[in-house]
Design an enzyme around this catalytic site. Structure first.
Site: not given
Length: 207
Positions: A81-84, A90
């Site tokens: 689920a992580n984004h920049l 993002t």
């Protein structure tokens, strides 16, 4: 008798809303200890549906100890689920290809690590556990909590974001319990000490 058969999918006769979780999980990166149970209002097969963004290419794990109690609609948010967050955008451009596939060349998405749940942990209805969180042995996670930080052993937490409410025992008792690791005893010994485990006098367990 020494308790229910840990290999049974449904340890309660004629009741299929509660399962020994180890016996239903199929994902190789979900690791569950003996006697941990999951209760679901609809279908115990929902458990893996509630482990979100758990993509094989990420490789992160959900690790759950022994004798845990997990209520319906508990959700685990994995690293997929992580984004920049330190880039100008993002948005996950590379996922969509078609000329965008090289957007992440030389870069990587944030990895917060595995979710690790200790032993004898009670996670209440509709709680959410975020990627990278470690929950210590004996902790209690209140209903509707969102856990974004590690939880110390034998601590009750609640809220969004979850915060410590209180310790279940004094520091001396917690230290003794962590040394004792009763969940690793042979099941015969656990059965022998059931009255002590459901009491609050640790000295009886130390004999």
């Amino acid at each position: 008798m020494n308790g229910p058969d840990k290999h049974k999918k449904f340890p309660l006769q004629n009741y299929h809303r509660l399962c020994f979780l180890k016996n239903i999980v199929k994902h190789p990166n979900i690791i569950v200890g003996d006697y941990t149970y999951y209760d679901d209002f609809e279908n115990v097969e929902n458990f893996e549906n509630n482990v979100k963004y758990h993509f094989d290419f990420v490789g992160d794990k959900l690790i759950i100890g022994k004798f845990c109690m997990i209520a319906s609609d508990v959700t685990f948010i994995m690293n997929g689920a992580n984004h920049l967050t330190d880039a100008l955008s993002t948005y996950p451009f590379a996922v969509f290809g078609n000329g965008w596939e090289h957007a992440m060349d030389g870069k990587s998405y944030p990895q917060k690590g595995d979710i690790s749940i200790g032993n004898d942990v009670w996670i209440g209805y509709n709680a959410t556990i975020m990627a990278g969180v470690t929950i210590g042995d004996g902790a209690i996670i209140a209903t509707n909590s969102t856990v974004i930080k590690d939880v110390e052993p034998y601590t009750i937490v609640g809220g969004n974001p979850a915060k410590a409410i209180k310790k279940r025992f004094d520091s001396s008792t917690i230290s003794k319990l962590l040394d004792l690791k009763w969940w690793d005893w042979e099941i015969e010994k656990i059965t022998k000490h059931l009255q002590d485990l459901t009491d609050n006098n640790i000295e009886k367990l130390l004999k």
